[in-house]
Design a protein around this motif. Structure first.
Motif, PDB file in Angstrom:
ATOM      1  N   ARG A   1      72.375  47.976  53.978  1.00 55.54           N
ATOM      2  CA  ARG A   1      73.533  47.373  53.301  1.00 55.54           C
ATOM      3  C   ARG A   1      73.127  46.080  52.591  1.00 55.54           C
ATOM      4  NH1 ARG A   1      78.847  48.824  55.733  1.00 55.54           N
ATOM      5  NH2 ARG A   1      79.643  46.902  54.809  1.00 55.54           N
ATOM      6  N   PHE A   2      72.301  45.285  53.292  1.00 54.99           N
ATOM      7  CA  PHE A   2      71.925  43.981  52.752  1.00 54.99           C
ATOM      8  C   PHE A   2      71.179  44.127  51.426  1.00 54.99           C
ATOM      9  CE2 PHE A   2      71.132  39.504  53.024  1.00 54.99           C
ATOM     10  CZ  PHE A   2      69.876  39.295  52.500  1.00 54.99           C
ATOM     11  N   PHE A   3      70.190  44.996  51.399  1.00 55.17           N
ATOM     12  CA  PHE A   3      69.393  45.119  50.175  1.00 55.17           C
ATOM     13  C   PHE A   3      70.146  45.868  49.084  1.00 55.17           C
ATOM     14  CE2 PHE A   3      65.978  42.738  51.512  1.00 55.17           C
ATOM     15  CZ  PHE A   3      65.492  43.147  52.735  1.00 55.17           C
ATOM     16  N   ASP A   4      70.992  46.831  49.481  1.00 59.06           N
ATOM     17  CA  ASP A   4      71.842  47.493  48.474  1.00 59.06           C
ATOM     18  C   ASP A   4      72.692  46.452  47.750  1.00 59.06           C
ATOM     19  OD1 ASP A   4      72.657  50.704  50.069  1.00 59.06           O
ATOM     20  OD2 ASP A   4      70.928  49.992  48.912  1.00 59.06           O
ATOM     21  N   LYS A   5      73.202  45.490  48.523  1.00 56.85           N
ATOM     22  CA  LYS A   5      74.146  44.506  47.967  1.00 56.85           C
ATOM     23  C   LYS A   5      73.428  43.322  47.319  1.00 56.85           C
ATOM     24  CE  LYS A   5      78.455  42.229  49.511  1.00 56.85           C
ATOM     25  NZ  LYS A   5      79.368  41.998  50.673  1.00 56.85           N
ATOM     26  N   TYR A   6      72.300  42.900  47.885  1.00 58.16           N
ATOM     27  CA  TYR A   6      71.742  41.613  47.489  1.00 58.16           C
ATOM     28  C   TYR A   6      70.359  41.642  46.834  1.00 58.16           C
ATOM     29  CZ  TYR A   6      75.629  39.638  50.135  1.00 58.16           C
ATOM     30  OH  TYR A   6      76.886  39.307  50.585  1.00 58.16           O
ATOM     31  N   MET A   7      69.717  42.780  46.739  1.00 59.94           N
ATOM     32  CA  MET A   7      68.371  42.782  46.157  1.00 59.94           C
ATOM     33  C   MET A   7      68.372  42.179  44.741  1.00 59.94           C
ATOM     34  SD  MET A   7      65.215  43.127  46.480  1.00 59.94           S
ATOM     35  CE  MET A   7      64.668  44.194  47.797  1.00 59.94           C
ATOM     36  N   PRO A   8      69.372  42.535  43.870  1.00 58.01           N
ATOM     37  CA  PRO A   8      69.366  41.916  42.520  1.00 58.01           C
ATOM     38  C   PRO A   8      69.409  40.392  42.580  1.00 58.01           C
ATOM     39  CG  PRO A   8      70.870  43.779  42.591  1.00 58.01           C
ATOM     40  CD  PRO A   8      70.446  43.534  44.017  1.00 58.01           C
ATOM     41  N   THR A   9      70.219  39.840  43.486  1.00 56.68           N
ATOM     42  CA  THR A   9      70.322  38.368  43.596  1.00 56.68           C
ATOM     43  C   THR A   9      69.027  37.776  44.139  1.00 56.68           C
ATOM     44  OG1 THR A   9      72.588  38.819  44.330  1.00 56.68           O
ATOM     45  CG2 THR A   9      71.853  36.528  44.408  1.00 56.68           C
ATOM     46  N   LEU A  10      68.413  38.473  45.083  1.00 55.00           N
ATOM     47  CA  LEU A  10      67.137  37.985  45.632  1.00 55.00           C
ATOM     48  C   LEU A  10      66.086  37.926  44.532  1.00 55.00           C
ATOM     49  CD1 LEU A  10      66.970  39.943  49.034  1.00 55.00           C
ATOM     50  CD2 LEU A  10      67.544  37.532  48.721  1.00 55.00           C
ATOM     51  N   MET A  11      66.049  38.951  43.686  1.00 53.52           N
ATOM     52  CA  MET A  11      65.081  38.993  42.584  1.00 53.52           C
ATOM     53  C   MET A  11      65.381  37.902  41.569  1.00 53.52           C
ATOM     54  SD  MET A  11      62.892  41.209  43.442  1.00 53.52           S
ATOM     55  CE  MET A  11      61.922  41.447  41.948  1.00 53.52           C
ATOM     56  N   GLU A  12      66.682  37.721  41.243  1.00 52.72           N
ATOM     57  CA  GLU A  12      67.058  36.669  40.272  1.00 52.72           C
ATOM     58  C   GLU A  12      66.635  35.288  40.762  1.00 52.72           C
ATOM     59  OE1 GLU A  12      71.122  39.064  39.330  1.00 52.72           O
ATOM     60  OE2 GLU A  12      71.313  36.967  39.993  1.00 52.72           O
ATOM     61  N   ASN A  13      66.629  35.117  42.076  1.00 51.54           N
ATOM     62  CA  ASN A  13      66.299  33.809  42.677  1.00 51.54           C
ATOM     63  C   ASN A  13      64.865  33.733  43.178  1.00 51.54           C
ATOM     64  OD1 ASN A  13      68.938  32.033  42.877  1.00 51.54           O
ATOM     65  ND2 ASN A  13      69.545  34.166  43.164  1.00 51.54           N
ATOM     66  N   ASN A  14      64.052  34.713  42.771  1.00 52.34           N
ATOM     67  CA  ASN A  14      62.606  34.666  43.033  1.00 52.34           C
ATOM     68  C   ASN A  14      62.270  34.609  44.527  1.00 52.34           C
ATOM     69  OD1 ASN A  14      59.902  34.549  42.230  1.00 52.34           O
ATOM     70  ND2 ASN A  14      59.889  32.316  42.081  1.00 52.34           N
ATOM     71  N   VAL A  15      63.168  35.205  45.358  1.00 50.17           N
ATOM     72  CA  VAL A  15      62.988  35.180  46.811  1.00 50.17           C
ATOM     73  C   VAL A  15      62.025  36.292  47.226  1.00 50.17           C
ATOM     74  CG1 VAL A  15      64.147  35.567  49.039  1.00 50.17           C
ATOM     75  CG2 VAL A  15      65.244  34.148  47.282  1.00 50.17           C
TER      76      VAL A  15
END
Ligand SMILES: CCc1cc(N2CCCCCC2)n2ncc(-c3ccc(F)cc3)c2n1
Length: 239
Positions: free
Chosen positions: A81-95
């Protein structure tokens, strides 16, 4: 001479109080876990903004398998669930995502998503979001002792050559180099226990406790704890 502020490079958090958060709202425990998952993203972005290099979050301990099987099944799906929802934001923030633990014991679906998350973010250079997942510190140290014992049996190491640095290099945090040891550990929900988390690495860490349950621990709370840490008089064992 004014005391220079402490640098906070590695922050560790025991994200406690999710079940209590749900109970206070007369909701099932999984609602607390889901809220807690959403808060992981909020605090990750807040920590990244504060310039923290490594954020280690205690997500699932080796002892958590003893929880009711329905709860464990729900928890094992949270990374999906976490990566389905947040992977784009993690990538945008270089995490960059790292997961440390005994991952080969995870359900296949969970194992695959955490491996994919690590490979997809491997080239990111921002905050390292390090999940301790099916992790236990005593088991981690025992594994390190077995590895070093094997080297002694193989004749590639003498016991008198073992150093603290060598032991650190056999722990799951070895790839964090100079940021291997947390500067600060925060535990939420008012509990003041270490709970078999980073026992070796926390030797000189500052400890801080929040009475808030994890889903309620917000960016302001984080900033206050970080600011308090920066003004502490760290000893590292000296007077
Ligand atoms: C399986 C245990 C668990 C529990 C959990 N909760 C529930 C209790 C702790 C509070 C946070 C929310 N979260 N939140 C994110 C993850 C997660 C773990 C690995 C990963 F690669 C991506 C996300 C997570 N994992």
């Amino acid at each position: 001479m004014s005391k220079t502020d402490n640098e906070l490079n590695h922050l560790a958090i025991i994200m406690d109080g999710n079940g209590r958060w749900a109970k206070k709202r007369h909701k099932p425990r999984f609602v607390g876990h889901r809220e807690g998952m959403d808060n992981v993203e909020r605090i990750t972005l807040a920590a990244n903004k504060l310039g923290i290099k490594v954020l280690t979050l205690y997500a699932f301990s080796t002892e958590n398998w003893a929880r009711p099987k329905e709860e464990v099944a729900y928890l094992m799906n949270l990374p999906v669930r976490f990566f389905d929802k947040y992977m784009p934001t993690l990538m945008e923030n270089n995490v960059k995502v790292n997961i440390m633990g005994y991952l080969d014991e995870l359900p296949e679906k969970t194992y695959k998503i955490v491996q994919r998350a690590m490979s997809e973010t491997a080239h990111n250079t921002g905050l390292i979001l390090n999940f301790a997942f099916n992790y236990g510190s005593r088991r981690e140290i025992t594994t390190a002792m077995k590895e070093l014992g094997g080297m002694i049996e193989a004749g590639t190491l003498k016991s008198e050559e073992i150093t603290e640095k060598m032991i650190s290099q056999h722990l799951m945090t070895k790839n964090f180099g100079k940021y291997q040891d947390p500067d600060l550990l925060i535990r939420t929900s008012g509990e003041q226990r270490i709970s078999n988390f980073l026992l070796w690495q926390l030797a000189y860490s500052e400890l801080a406790f929040s009475d808030k349950n994890w889903p309620d621990f917000d960016e302001d709370d984080l900033r206050k704890f970080v600011n308090d840490f920066k003004h502490r008089n760290r000893r590292f064992g000296k007077v």
